[in-house]
Scaffold this motif. Structure first.
Motif, PDB file in Angstrom:
ATOM      1  N   PRO A 180       0.787  -1.232   0.000  1.00 10.81           N
ATOM      2  CA  PRO A 180       0.000   0.000   0.000  1.00 10.81           C
ATOM      3  C   PRO A 180       0.818   1.280   0.000  1.00 10.81           C
ATOM      4  CG  PRO A 180      -0.937  -1.587   1.532  1.00 10.81           C
ATOM      5  CD  PRO A 180       0.368  -2.161   1.062  1.00 10.81           C
ATOM      6  N   GLU A 181       1.970   1.249   0.677  1.00 10.66           N
ATOM      7  CA  GLU A 181       2.782   2.469   0.773  1.00 10.66           C
ATOM      8  C   GLU A 181       3.536   2.809  -0.502  1.00 10.66           C
ATOM      9  OE1 GLU A 181       1.802   0.927   4.659  1.00 10.66           O
ATOM     10  OE2 GLU A 181       2.821  -0.023   2.962  1.00 10.66           O
ATOM     11  N   LEU A 182       3.549   1.877  -1.461  1.00 15.64           N
ATOM     12  CA  LEU A 182       4.305   2.089  -2.697  1.00 15.64           C
ATOM     13  C   LEU A 182       3.394   1.985  -3.915  1.00 15.64           C
ATOM     14  CD1 LEU A 182       7.440  -0.128  -1.950  1.00 15.64           C
ATOM     15  CD2 LEU A 182       7.292   2.372  -1.789  1.00 15.64           C
ATOM     16  N   ASP A 183       3.556   2.907  -4.839  1.00 16.45           N
ATOM     17  CA  ASP A 183       2.820   2.805  -6.100  1.00 16.45           C
ATOM     18  C   ASP A 183       3.392   1.646  -6.900  1.00 16.45           C
ATOM     19  OD1 ASP A 183       1.197   4.981  -5.594  1.00 16.45           O
ATOM     20  OD2 ASP A 183       2.637   6.405  -6.469  1.00 16.45           O
ATOM     21  N   PRO A 184       2.549   0.835  -7.494  1.00 18.67           N
ATOM     22  CA  PRO A 184       3.074  -0.259  -8.330  1.00 18.67           C
ATOM     23  C   PRO A 184       3.839   0.311  -9.510  1.00 18.67           C
ATOM     24  CG  PRO A 184       0.705  -0.046  -8.606  1.00 18.67           C
ATOM     25  CD  PRO A 184       1.082   0.871  -7.491  1.00 18.67           C
ATOM     26  N   PRO A 185       4.851  -0.395  -9.995  1.00 14.97           N
ATOM     27  CA  PRO A 185       5.633   0.123 -11.130  1.00 14.97           C
ATOM     28  C   PRO A 185       4.750   0.340 -12.360  1.00 14.97           C
ATOM     29  CG  PRO A 185       6.121  -2.192 -10.726  1.00 14.97           C
ATOM     30  CD  PRO A 185       5.301  -1.728  -9.574  1.00 14.97           C
ATOM     31  N   GLU A 186       5.023   1.382 -13.070  1.00 14.95           N
ATOM     32  CA  GLU A 186       4.204   1.730 -14.240  1.00 14.95           C
ATOM     33  C   GLU A 186       4.264   0.656 -15.316  1.00 14.95           C
ATOM     34  OE1 GLU A 186       7.510   4.519 -16.562  1.00 14.95           O
ATOM     35  OE2 GLU A 186       5.916   5.475 -15.388  1.00 14.95           O
ATOM     36  N   CYS A 196      -0.109 -11.155 -16.899  1.00 15.45           N
ATOM     37  CA  CYS A 196      -0.057 -10.884 -15.463  1.00 15.45           C
ATOM     38  C   CYS A 196      -0.979 -11.840 -14.702  1.00 15.45           C
ATOM     39  CB  CYS A 196      -0.458  -9.437 -15.208  1.00 15.45           C
ATOM     40  SG  CYS A 196      -0.204  -8.899 -13.509  1.00 15.45           S
ATOM     41  N   ILE A 197      -0.487 -12.362 -13.602  1.00 16.06           N
ATOM     42  CA  ILE A 197      -1.262 -13.249 -12.739  1.00 16.06           C
ATOM     43  C   ILE A 197      -1.273 -12.665 -11.325  1.00 16.06           C
ATOM     44  CG2 ILE A 197      -1.483 -15.547 -11.726  1.00 16.06           C
ATOM     45  CD1 ILE A 197      -1.942 -15.611 -14.699  1.00 16.06           C
ATOM     46  N   GLY A 198      -2.477 -12.410 -10.815  1.00 12.06           N
ATOM     47  CA  GLY A 198      -2.600 -11.924  -9.449  1.00 12.06           C
ATOM     48  C   GLY A 198      -2.776 -13.086  -8.484  1.00 12.06           C
ATOM     49  N   LEU A 199      -2.109 -13.008  -7.355  1.00 10.08           N
ATOM     50  CA  LEU A 199      -2.201 -14.052  -6.329  1.00 10.08           C
ATOM     51  C   LEU A 199      -2.908 -13.473  -5.108  1.00 10.08           C
ATOM     52  CD1 LEU A 199       1.478 -15.359  -6.603  1.00 10.08           C
ATOM     53  CD2 LEU A 199      -0.539 -16.260  -7.789  1.00 10.08           C
ATOM     54  N   LYS A 200      -4.054 -14.059  -4.788  1.00  8.94           N
ATOM     55  CA  LYS A 200      -4.762 -13.602  -3.597  1.00  8.94           C
ATOM     56  C   LYS A 200      -4.783 -14.714  -2.555  1.00  8.94           C
ATOM     57  CE  LYS A 200      -9.592 -14.755  -4.707  1.00  8.94           C
ATOM     58  NZ  LYS A 200     -10.951 -14.192  -4.842  1.00  8.94           N
ATOM     59  N   ILE A 201      -5.078 -14.332  -1.317  1.00  8.69           N
ATOM     60  CA  ILE A 201      -5.030 -15.290  -0.218  1.00  8.69           C
ATOM     61  C   ILE A 201      -5.985 -14.817   0.875  1.00  8.69           C
ATOM     62  CG2 ILE A 201      -3.122 -14.088   0.915  1.00  8.69           C
ATOM     63  CD1 ILE A 201      -1.976 -16.849   1.677  1.00  8.69           C
ATOM     64  N   SER A 202      -6.519 -15.723   1.655  1.00  9.04           N
ATOM     65  CA  SER A 202      -7.436 -15.336   2.720  1.00  9.04           C
ATOM     66  C   SER A 202      -6.669 -14.676   3.864  1.00  9.04           C
ATOM     67  CB  SER A 202      -8.181 -16.565   3.244  1.00  9.04           C
ATOM     68  OG  SER A 202      -7.303 -17.408   3.961  1.00  9.04           O
ATOM     69  N   PRO A 203      -7.293 -13.719   4.552  1.00 16.45           N
ATOM     70  CA  PRO A 203      -6.607 -13.056   5.668  1.00 16.45           C
ATOM     71  C   PRO A 203      -6.146 -14.047   6.737  1.00 16.45           C
ATOM     72  CG  PRO A 203      -8.604 -11.877   5.088  1.00 16.45           C
ATOM     73  CD  PRO A 203      -8.627 -13.152   4.301  1.00 16.45           C
ATOM     74  N   GLU A 239      -6.055  -6.258  -4.303  1.00 10.51           N
ATOM     75  CA  GLU A 239      -7.181  -6.631  -5.170  1.00 10.51           C
ATOM     76  C   GLU A 239      -7.585  -5.472  -6.065  1.00 10.51           C
ATOM     77  OE1 GLU A 239     -10.361  -8.373  -2.952  1.00 10.51           O
ATOM     78  OE2 GLU A 239      -9.048  -9.852  -1.999  1.00 10.51           O
ATOM     79  N   ALA A 240      -7.469  -4.247  -5.547  1.00 13.49           N
ATOM     80  CA  ALA A 240      -7.795  -3.063  -6.357  1.00 13.49           C
ATOM     81  C   ALA A 240      -6.821  -2.918  -7.522  1.00 13.49           C
ATOM     82  CB  ALA A 240      -7.768  -1.811  -5.475  1.00 13.49           C
ATOM     83  N   ILE A 241      -5.539  -3.195  -7.273  1.00 14.42           N
ATOM     84  CA  ILE A 241      -4.532  -3.126  -8.337  1.00 14.42           C
ATOM     85  C   ILE A 241      -4.790  -4.200  -9.379  1.00 14.42           C
ATOM     86  CG2 ILE A 241      -2.077  -3.378  -8.870  1.00 14.42           C
ATOM     87  CD1 ILE A 241      -2.787  -0.746  -7.478  1.00 14.42           C
ATOM     88  N   MET A 242      -5.114  -5.400  -8.936  1.00  8.83           N
ATOM     89  CA  MET A 242      -5.394  -6.491  -9.872  1.00  8.83           C
ATOM     90  C   MET A 242      -6.602  -6.162 -10.744  1.00  8.83           C
ATOM     91  SD  MET A 242      -4.839  -9.757  -7.327  1.00  8.83           S
ATOM     92  CE  MET A 242      -3.356  -9.869  -6.305  1.00  8.83           C
ATOM     93  N   GLU A 243      -7.617  -5.561 -10.126  1.00 10.10           N
ATOM     94  CA  GLU A 243      -8.815  -5.184 -10.885  1.00 10.10           C
ATOM     95  C   GLU A 243      -8.483  -4.098 -11.899  1.00 10.10           C
ATOM     96  OE1 GLU A 243     -13.358  -3.561 -10.023  1.00 10.10           O
ATOM     97  OE2 GLU A 243     -12.156  -4.408  -8.386  1.00 10.10           O
ATOM     98  N   ARG A 244      -7.628  -3.176 -11.491  1.00  9.17           N
ATOM     99  CA  ARG A 244      -7.216  -2.097 -12.393  1.00  9.17           C
ATOM    100  C   ARG A 244      -6.454  -2.650 -13.594  1.00  9.17           C
ATOM    101  NH1 ARG A 244      -2.904   2.561 -10.601  1.00  9.17           N
ATOM    102  NH2 ARG A 244      -2.545   3.454 -12.689  1.00  9.17           N
ATOM    103  N   ILE A 245      -5.599  -3.631 -13.356  1.00  7.14           N
ATOM    104  CA  ILE A 245      -4.832  -4.239 -14.441  1.00  7.14           C
ATOM    105  C   ILE A 245      -5.737  -5.110 -15.316  1.00  7.14           C
ATOM    106  CG2 ILE A 245      -2.998  -5.913 -14.974  1.00  7.14           C
ATOM    107  CD1 ILE A 245      -1.587  -4.951 -12.416  1.00  7.14           C
TER     108      ILE A 245
END
Length: 270
Positions: A180-186, A196-203, A239-245
């Motif tokens: 969260p503290e860093l913007d993902p690379p452009e 691109c493959i996003g990896l999600k996991i339960s809390p 998850e927001a970044i993955m949705e954006r991509i």
């Protein structure tokens, strides 16, 4: 000593490049001390006419022939012709193939040059592994543009082991942590979402993994890194970044690395 023995010649005849046969001949010759022999390669032999020419040359200069011919008809012709012309010829692969056929209970493919295809496969694998190491954990975002696959996710979602596992399938993988503290690379937004493959996991699973990680480092499991509030914040941002991509997302909560890797490689037909 005859003129034939003064400068011994070995013709290496192969249906590939002949490097294997030459190495065997030179290894054997090294057992005779300083004796020098001349090795002449005749590569890519696929027809009887070339065999006739080589046998004629060998007969003229008293040379020996060492061959690695895997096509049965060509190998048989070499054996027959050498015997007829009384030229010394050694089959370097035949006896080994025969023994392996018995041992493995399989028939050889009889395809020339397979060892070099295997070498090419090996070097592609090494290149992919080096790529995964170089572009691990987002250390150089430029790798994203050159990767076959880009893995993204929060810390401890198995991005690094997945990268290495896929590298052994000759896939060049870069992975990028989402924090969260860093913007993902452009660069992530310049590549096709298909790469691109996003990896999600339960809390809950992530708390468990991170707590164990902290303990292994001798740190308190109650650190912010493993707190529920922090983890939920990271996952929401990721998850927001993955949705954006617009990339595919895999839930790795209850999956082994091998299982996730097989899912990913199936996308890319590795």
């Amino acid at each position: 000593m005859t003129k034939f023995q003064a400068h011994p010649i070995v013709y290496v005849v192969s249906d590939s490049v002949g490097e294997t046969a030459e190495l065997v001949i030179r290894a054997a010759a090294s057992q005779f001390g300083e004796t020098s022999i001349e090795v002449r390669r005749i590569p890519y032999v696929e027809d009887e006419a070339t065999i006739n020419e080589v046998i004629s040359l060998a007969k003229d200069v008293g040379a020996m022939i060492a061959y690695t011919l895997v096509v049965p008809e060509i190998k048989a012709y070499m054996q027959m012709s050498a015997e007829r012309e009384k030229v010394e010829a050694v089959d370097l692969l035949g006896p080994i193939l025969d023994k392996l056929t018995t041992l493995l209970q399989l028939q050889p493919k009889y395809e020339p040059g397979l060892v070099y295809r295997l070498d090419e496969d090996y070097f592609q694998k090494v290149e992919a592994i080096e790529f995964a190491v170089k572009y691990d954990d987002g250390r150089d975002p430029r790798g994203v543009l050159h990767a076959d696959i880009v893995l993204i996710g929060v810390s401890r979602t198995s991005k690094t082991p997945l990268s290495q596992y896929l590298a052994h399938k000759r896939l060049k993988v870069a992975n990028v942590p989402i924090v969260p503290e860093l913007d993902p690379p452009e660069e992530l937004f310049k590549i096709s979402p298909e790469k691109c493959i996003g990896l999600k996991i339960s809390p809950e699973k992530l708390i468990e993994i991170r707590s164990e990680r902290l303990k292994s480092l001798g740190l308190k499991a109650e650190a912010n890194y493993a707190s529920l509030e922090r983890i939920k914040s990271e996952l929401e941002y990721s998850e927001a970044i993955m949705e954006r991509i617009g990339c595919r997302v895999i839930d790795v909560s209850n999956k082994a690395v091998e299982e996730t890797a097989n899912i990913i490689s199936s996308y890319f037909k590795a």
